[in-house]
Structure formats: structure tokens, C-alpha cells
Design an enzyme around this catalytic site. Structure first.
Site, PDB file in Angstrom:
ATOM      1  N   HIS A  24       3.703  -2.244   3.330  1.00  0.00           N
ATOM      2  CA  HIS A  24       3.731  -1.272   3.055  1.00  0.00           C
ATOM      3  C   HIS A  24       5.725  -1.384   2.507  1.00  0.00           C
ATOM      4  O   HIS A  24       6.053  -0.343   3.131  1.00  0.00           O
ATOM      5  CB  HIS A  24       4.235   0.073   3.546  1.00  0.00           C
ATOM      6  CG  HIS A  24       2.431  -0.107   4.352  1.00  0.00           C
ATOM      7  ND1 HIS A  24       2.609  -0.991   5.433  1.00  0.00           N
ATOM      8  CD2 HIS A  24       1.013   0.936   4.375  1.00  0.00           C
ATOM      9  CE1 HIS A  24       0.665  -0.252   6.040  1.00  0.00           C
ATOM     10  NE2 HIS A  24       0.576   0.027   4.639  1.00  0.00           N
TER      11      HIS A  24
ATOM     12  N   ASP B 123       0.595  -1.501   0.317  1.00  0.00           N
ATOM     13  CA  ASP B 123       0.183   0.294  -0.108  1.00  0.00           C
ATOM     14  C   ASP B 123       1.109   1.136   0.060  1.00  0.00           C
ATOM     15  O   ASP B 123       1.882   1.372   0.198  1.00  0.00           O
ATOM     16  CB  ASP B 123      -0.982   0.237   0.979  1.00  0.00           C
ATOM     17  CG  ASP B 123      -2.302  -1.019   1.394  1.00  0.00           C
ATOM     18  OD1 ASP B 123      -2.541  -1.857   0.079  1.00  0.00           O
ATOM     19  OD2 ASP B 123      -2.727  -0.602   2.007  1.00  0.00           O
TER      20      ASP B 123
END
Ligand code: NI
Length: 316
Positions: A265, A121
Site C-alpha cells: 500500500h 493498493d
């Protein structure tokens, strides 16, 4: 980029409950307002809380267990603040695909294979090229949920991800909490990002990961109107908080199960540094690295909330 204020939590998608709720749908009150009822041919799922305890008599032991698990997990999710008070189990119990799916030359059925979907993400970022090489070395596919405003600054990175065969979703334009956004704001956040990605790649992303994993019945319904399945996760190593590769690695390994969706991430170097160990250890345990769409047999329903596909896993 905005950090994921996610809370540690483990919520399994109650895929197996589909069978249970379908089995009891003739004797239980059908829950109103099933988000995906319009796009399902099968009977609408039944909210587990609407089942009368007396119905246990007609459930198999496995079905009763699945129902009880649904109630527990919905309650846990609510306590941890991820699901709004109005989200009920049927909102995140997808209908199970009935046929094995062949996708893009990859013949994958995650009901029988140990599949795991790694997701990245908030990027792409400076670490993305390095991450792409790691995934290529392992023969692994993953899924990115990029932010529109980041893609606008680094379109070549997004192209590189797509060219490597990975899946591209949509993490909104600027990372607002959708549960605090109006329907109009949600539409702008999703469509602006989708249009940019479509212009760059020629394909419109459909999967949406709501920032912070924050979702409510209203947000899910709005995403359904925008033709977007909502993809959350069941494995969260809190890598935005713990900038320690060993901790991220260990956390993933302790939480993962067949059918898991892992939240990572790739904007954090510590996270990317953990990836080779994660790939190696999971491969040693027999896992196949799939995209989110592959995990669900390419049958994700707009407006439905997906957390994992663990309940569907039945080893041969
Ligand atoms: Ni995010």
C-alpha cells in the site's frame, strides 16, 4: 484509507494443476459451472475434489502432487477466510498460456524468468511520486489498484503512474467488501471507477482487485460479466498493520517466490521506505519486476481468480 483486513496467508496459484486436470478430464467428472469455461477453448477444468482417489493410478506423480496441493491450498484458503465456501480449486487455476508472450516491447516469459509483480493498493497518495522515482531508478514496472474516490481527488497522480509505464487496475470506488455487496453494487463500484480511469487515461482498466481480497463464486462470476479478471496475491507483509519498513522488507523477502504477486500500500510512508531494499534484494536474487498482466503473459481471463503464477515457473 480503509485498511486491508487481510489475513496472513500463502496460497499459490496452482497453474501446474491445469495440465493435470486437463490430463484427467477425460476420466473424471467435469465440474459444472466453471467460471471461465465460456471463454476457454480447451476442456473445462475439473475441480480437484471431484477427482476419484482411484484416478491416482492414471496420474503421473507430479500430477498427483499437483492435485493434492490444490486440495490442501483450497482448504487452507477457506480456513483463513479469504475464499468463500463455494470457491473451489478450479476457480483459481488459470489455463496456462501456451506461447511465450511479447508485451509492449518487453519480451518476457515468466515461466522461465524469475518474475515478481509488485502491486500497490488504495492510492495513489502523497508517497506515490517518491515511489515512482524508486521504481524508475530500478528499471522496475509495477501495478496499481487505485480507488476511484481517491483518483477523483488526485487525477494527476494517476496520470504520472500511467505515463511511467506501470499497469493500472481497479480496486473499486470506495473499498466495500464485494462479498457483502449486491451484483448491482459491484457493477457500480467497478464501472464507475473504470469510467473515470478511462476518461483520464484513454484506456479502461480490466484487472480488479477485490477489497480485502474477499471473493466468492458469485462475486467472481459478476466480475466475469464485467470483463474483469480478479487479481489477489500470495505475498502479504501486512504493511497496513506493521508500520515498520524493516519488518515489511523482511516479510516480503521471506515469502516471495518466482511468480509471486506482492500486496503493498503506497499510502503508507513506511511501506514506500521499504521499497528500495525490496527492489535491490530481489534484483540481486535475479528477479524481473513485471506488471500483473506481464506475469500471466497478457492472458488473464475475466471472472478467473489469480493469486500468483508460481506453479508455472520452470527455470531453464
Ligand atoms: Ni485495499
Amino acid at each position: 484509507m480503509a485498511e486491508e483486513k487481510t489475513r496472513g496467508r500463502r496460497i499459490a496459484v496452482l497453474a501446474a494443476l491445469s495440465a493435470a486436470v486437463l490430463a484427467v478430464s477425460t476420466i473424471a467428472v467435469v465440474a459444472g459451472n466453471s467460471l471461465s469455461a465460456a471463454s476457454h477453448d480447451a476442456a473445462a477444468p475439473v475441480a480437484a475434489e471431484n477427482l476419484d482417489p482411484g484416478d491416482s493410478d492414471v496420474l503421473s506423480e507430479a500430477q498427483a502432487k499437483a492435485r493434492d496441493r490444490a486440495l490442501r491450498q483450497a482448504e487452507n484458503a477457506r480456513i483463513r477466510g479469504m475464499l468463500g465456501p463455494d470457491v473451489s480449486p478450479e476457480d483459481f487455476v488459470p489455463d496456462e498460456p501456451t506461447e511465450p508472450i511479447t508485451t509492449d516491447g518487453r519480451d518476457i516469459d515468466c515461466r522461465h524468468l524469475k518474475c515478481v509483480a509488485l502491486t500497490f493498493d488504495d492510492g495513489p497518495g502523497a508517497q506515490t511520486d517518491r515511489l515512482l522515482r524508486m521504481l524508475a531508478d530500478a528499471g522496475a514496472l509495477a501495478t496499481w489498484f487505485p480507488l476511484g474516490e481517491v483518483v477523483a481527488d488526485s487525477p494527476d497522480r494517476l496520470r504520472a503512474i500511467a505515463e511511467a509505464g506501470h499497469e493500472i487496475g481497479n480496486h473499486s470506488w470506495s473499498h466495500p467488501q464485494l462479498t457483502a455487496s449486491s451484483n448491482g453494487q459491484i457493477e457500480t463500484q467497478i464501472n464507475r471507477t473504470a469510467r473515470l480511469i478511462e476518461r483520464l487515461l484513454g484506456t479502461r482498466p480490466t484487472l480488479v482487485r477485490p477489497p480485502y481480497g474477499a471473493i466468492s463464486k458469485r462475486v467472481a462470476a459478476e466480475l466475469g460479466r464485467l470483463n474483469a479478471p480478479a487479481v489477489l496475491w500470495d505475498v502479504d507483509p501486512l504493511d497496513w498493520k506493521y508500520r515498520n519498513s524493516t519488518r515489511v522488507y523482511r516479510s516480503v523477502m521471506s515469502q516471495v517466490q518466482p511468480g509471486s504477486i506482492v500486496l503493498l500500500h503506497d499510502v503508507h510512508p513506511t511501506t514506500v521506505a521499504a521499497v528500495p531494499r525490496i527492489l535491490k534484494s530481489l534484483a540481486n536474487r535475479g528477479y524481473t519486476f513485471v506488471t500483473v498482466s506481464e506475469l500471466f503473459g497478457n492472458e488473464l481471463t475475466p471472472g478467473q481468480i489469480y493469486l500468483d503464477r508460481a506453479e508455472a515457473y520452470r527455470p531453464d
